[in-house]
Motif scaffolding. Structure first.
Motif, PDB file in Angstrom:
ATOM      1  N   PRO A   1     -22.134  37.235  45.033  1.00 48.33           N
ATOM      2  CA  PRO A   1     -22.733  38.367  45.746  1.00 48.33           C
ATOM      3  C   PRO A   1     -23.227  39.419  44.752  1.00 48.33           C
ATOM      4  CG  PRO A   1     -20.346  38.416  45.938  1.00 48.33           C
ATOM      5  CD  PRO A   1     -20.691  37.121  45.284  1.00 48.33           C
ATOM      6  N   ALA A   2     -24.354  40.022  45.082  1.00 47.32           N
ATOM      7  CA  ALA A   2     -24.945  41.003  44.173  1.00 47.32           C
ATOM      8  C   ALA A   2     -24.315  42.369  44.354  1.00 47.32           C
ATOM      9  CB  ALA A   2     -26.450  41.082  44.399  1.00 47.32           C
ATOM     10  N   THR A   3     -23.880  42.671  45.550  1.00 46.73           N
ATOM     11  CA  THR A   3     -23.304  43.992  45.787  1.00 46.73           C
ATOM     12  C   THR A   3     -21.991  43.862  46.538  1.00 46.73           C
ATOM     13  OG1 THR A   3     -24.366  44.276  47.922  1.00 46.73           O
ATOM     14  CG2 THR A   3     -25.615  45.017  46.007  1.00 46.73           C
ATOM     15  N   GLY A   4     -21.243  44.956  46.523  1.00 46.73           N
ATOM     16  CA  GLY A   4     -19.981  44.990  47.255  1.00 46.73           C
ATOM     17  C   GLY A   4     -20.224  44.776  48.732  1.00 46.73           C
ATOM     18  N   PHE A   5     -21.359  45.288  49.235  1.00 48.24           N
ATOM     19  CA  PHE A   5     -21.663  45.132  50.650  1.00 48.24           C
ATOM     20  C   PHE A   5     -21.825  43.656  51.016  1.00 48.24           C
ATOM     21  CE2 PHE A   5     -24.780  44.463  53.949  1.00 48.24           C
ATOM     22  CZ  PHE A   5     -24.150  45.079  55.011  1.00 48.24           C
ATOM     23  N   VAL A   6     -22.623  42.952  50.211  1.00 45.74           N
ATOM     24  CA  VAL A   6     -22.842  41.527  50.480  1.00 45.74           C
ATOM     25  C   VAL A   6     -21.513  40.781  50.402  1.00 45.74           C
ATOM     26  CG1 VAL A   6     -23.980  39.436  49.678  1.00 45.74           C
ATOM     27  CG2 VAL A   6     -25.190  41.621  49.617  1.00 45.74           C
TER      28      VAL A   6
END
Lengths: 339, 295
Positions: free
Chosen positions: A202-207
């Motif tokens: 995942p690229a971000t914490g959200f993803v």
């Protein structure tokens, strides 16, 4: 963002993130204030929906209630002045693909949810468009039907091989159907990648938090410099050395707090190489038959782990768990980027 | 009390329902069924109401030219007025529906005014406007160098005027019904139609009209009944004149029954509306029911 020919792309994100709006802009149902949309080499910003050569399946199916299934499916063809025989052939062909041949004389009211969904797909298929657009097509179906229709959609896509853009908030649909997944949040793209990339890198914490069920655990940890290199310290007792390959990247976060992300399936009772051992006092135990979910706390955050079914595990019991350090994700809490 | 036989008898559900409906049933009996049957009885008496004449009054009416004129006029009046009311209501409903919802309220309110004012009162206002010498309409015609129009004193213009006023009064009813029907059509049907390749006209023809069919049938039926039985507009504007050429069933029945004192004959005239309207109601309601089953 560009979508390749014959690709199956899924836009996924929480409600209100703008994924349906994107789809409706591609369809031409929503005005575009900024930016450009191309289908093949044609800019379609100002082209009306009917001339874009797209077909759309709506969440509510949007079948014409006063028309029979045949009339519903052939409506677009009739407006485009196809010959009667041609219309009949195409509708029957599509009905055969979807298994609704015997329903052609019925009206939408006389169909079940799954059948309506098939008719809505049939209406899209008969036109043989350049692009299929699906707007949360399965969200009105019950869980069992949803599973069936998911397979059906996949089968139809393999059969027709048409570029497909599909909006959903259901990550299972995203993971199972897509060639590529686009994760969106607040009108912005967080990450584009294959289901595998989205899940494992995942690229971000959200993803990271959005994809996966139960969702990824986040634990705050402090990066400290020691004589051997960098240490990630979760509590005074729980810490581990950061591997060489990551230590260079993390060096600028020395003495700063990062979020450590780890998926439930990477917290288990099996000892692996390089795993971080912890003693966990269980708050909640959820036996699911195939596996057992255990919940406990570290640093005041609730952590979920997945262990093999075991009748002896009860609430309040202290057990030894191993966190698989190969699957740690470090997230900068300020930028939400996975390092 | 609880074991009382009467109490138990009363407690049974169908009886409770019946007693709850009783006030309405009594009202319908007293105000509709009784006068209706009584008027049938009346229509079979002679002028002095002393002798039973059977269908004599009806046979007498059939021989009178004025009666057939009234039949023609009533049908013409109802069909033309209802057609234009429905058309104008439909167009106005579309126009209002196209306005963003913020501005809709005031337009809706304003356009409903003609329907809310008691028709006898607003017709009086129209009567003033139609006044040939001193009122606004003819003044305006004069200003744009057109000849004055004898609004109420020439047959063509008198018929035109009562139809015009009836449209003015009745169109808002269609507007509000059609607006409600338009709003109940799911937006995504239009979106699906756009993608299927329909233009504005095709959406109107293939989506809007079929989806509104029922409401259009019902409003037209309802309006034909009300328009057919109209009384106040004709009574205020022309009193049936010039020379009975604007009479409708209701005003003619009033003329014959009350003004000329032949109540049995008046009753026969008004009863003529009944079979015509009953057949109409039957046809339209049947088609509505059929379509409701289909969709």
């Amino acid at each position: 963002m560009s979508i390749k020919d014959k690709e199956f792309v899924i836009l996924v994100g929480p409600s209100g993130c703008g994924k349906s709006t994107v789809l409706r802009m591609i369809a031409g149902l929503e005005d575009i204030t900024k930016g450009e949309i191309f289908i093949e080499d044609n800019k379609v910003n100002d082209i009306p929906p009917k001339d874009r050569d797209i077909a759309m399946v709506f969440q509510s199916y949007a079948l014409y209630p006063h028309m029979t299934v045949f009339e519903n499916m052939s409506f677009g063809l009739r407006l485009r002045k196809f010959s009667k025989e041609n219309i009949k052939d195409r509708v029957q062909e599509a009905a055969k693909v979807l298994g609704i041949s015997e329903l052609l004389d019925r009206r939408p009211k006389q169909l079940s949810g799954g059948q309506r969904q098939r008719v809505a797909m049939g209406r899209a298929i008969v036109r043989n468009p350049k692009v299929f657009l699906f707007d949360e097509p399965l969200s009105n179906l019950d869980a069992k039907m949803r599973g069936q229709m998911r397979i059906e959609i996949k089968r139809v896509h393999q059969h027709l091989n048409t570029t497909t853009i599909y909006v959903t908030h259901d990550q299972v649909e995203a993971m199972t159907l897509a060639d590529r997944v686009v994760v969106m949040k607040n009108g912005k793209i967080e990450q584009i990648g294959s289901p595998d990339e989205i899940y494992n890198k995942p690229a971000t914490g959200f993803v990271a938090g959005f994809i996966g069920s139960p969702s990824m655990n986040f634990i705050s940890c402090k990066i400290e410099k020691s004589s051997q290199g960098f240490l990630a310290k979760i509590t005074d007792d729980i810490f581990f050395a950061i591997k060489q390959d990551k230590s260079k990247m993390l060096s600028k976060y020395a003495n700063k707090t990062l979020l450590l992300g780890i998926r439930p399936e990477h917290i288990s009772e099996n000892k692996q190489n390089g795993a971080l051992k912890i003693e966990a006092k269980l708050d909640i135990v959820e036996p699911l038959g195939m596996e057992t979910m255990v919940y406990f706390s570290i640093n005041n955050s609730q952590i979920c782990g997945k262990v093999s079914p075991d009748n002896t595990i009860k609430n309040g019991k202290v057990i030894t768990l191993y966190l698989d350090s190969l699957n740690f994700h470090f997230i900068d809490p300020k930028t939400d980027i996975v390092l | 009390m609880k074991n009382n036989a009467l109490y138990i008898w009363l407690r049974q559900k169908p009886r409770i329902a019946f007693f709850m409906c009783l006030p309405l049933i009594l009202m319908v009996l007293c105000l509709i069924i009784y006068p209706f049957i009584y008027s049938i009885f009346l229509s079979m008496l002679n002028k002095a109401e002393t002798k039973f004449v059977g269908i004599g009054n009806y046979l007498f009416l059939f021989k009178r030219e004025t009666f057939w004129l009234v039949v023609q006029q009533s049908i013409f009046f109802a069909l033309v007025a209802v057609f234009f009311k429905a058309l104008i209501g439909f167009i106005a409903a579309h126009s209002i529906n196209a306005i963003p919802s913020k501005g809709q309220r005031k337009w809706r309110g304003m356009l409903l005014i003609p329907w809310v004012i008691p028709p006898a009162l607003s017709t009086l206002g129209w009567w003033w406007l139609f006044e040939p010498t001193y009122s606004a309409l003819n003044w305006f015609l004069k200003e744009i160098s057109l000849p004055a129009i004898p609004w109420l004193s020439e047959t063509f213009w008198a018929r035109f005027s009562i139809i015009l006023v009836n449209i003015w009064v009745g169109a808002p009813f269609f507007l509000i019904m059609y607006l409600a029907a338009l709003k109940s059509i799911p937006e995504d049907l239009y979106e699906a139609a756009s993608i299927d390749g329909a233009n504005y006209r095709q959406k109107l023809y293939y989506i809007t009209l079929p989806m509104m069919k029922n409401i259009i049938s019902i409003t037209i039926l309802f309006s034909i009944i009300v328009t057919f039985a109209n009384f106040d507009i004709v009574r205020v504007l022309t009193r049936g004149g010039p020379i009975d050429t604007t009479h409708l069933f209701a005003t003619y029945a009033f003329r014959v029954g009350i003004e000329s004192g032949d109540i049995p004959l008046g009753a026969s005239v008004s009863l003529f509306m009944f079979p015509i309207l009953a057949i109409l109601a039957f046809i339209i309601l049947r088609s509505v029911r059929k379509r409701a089953l289909e969709v």
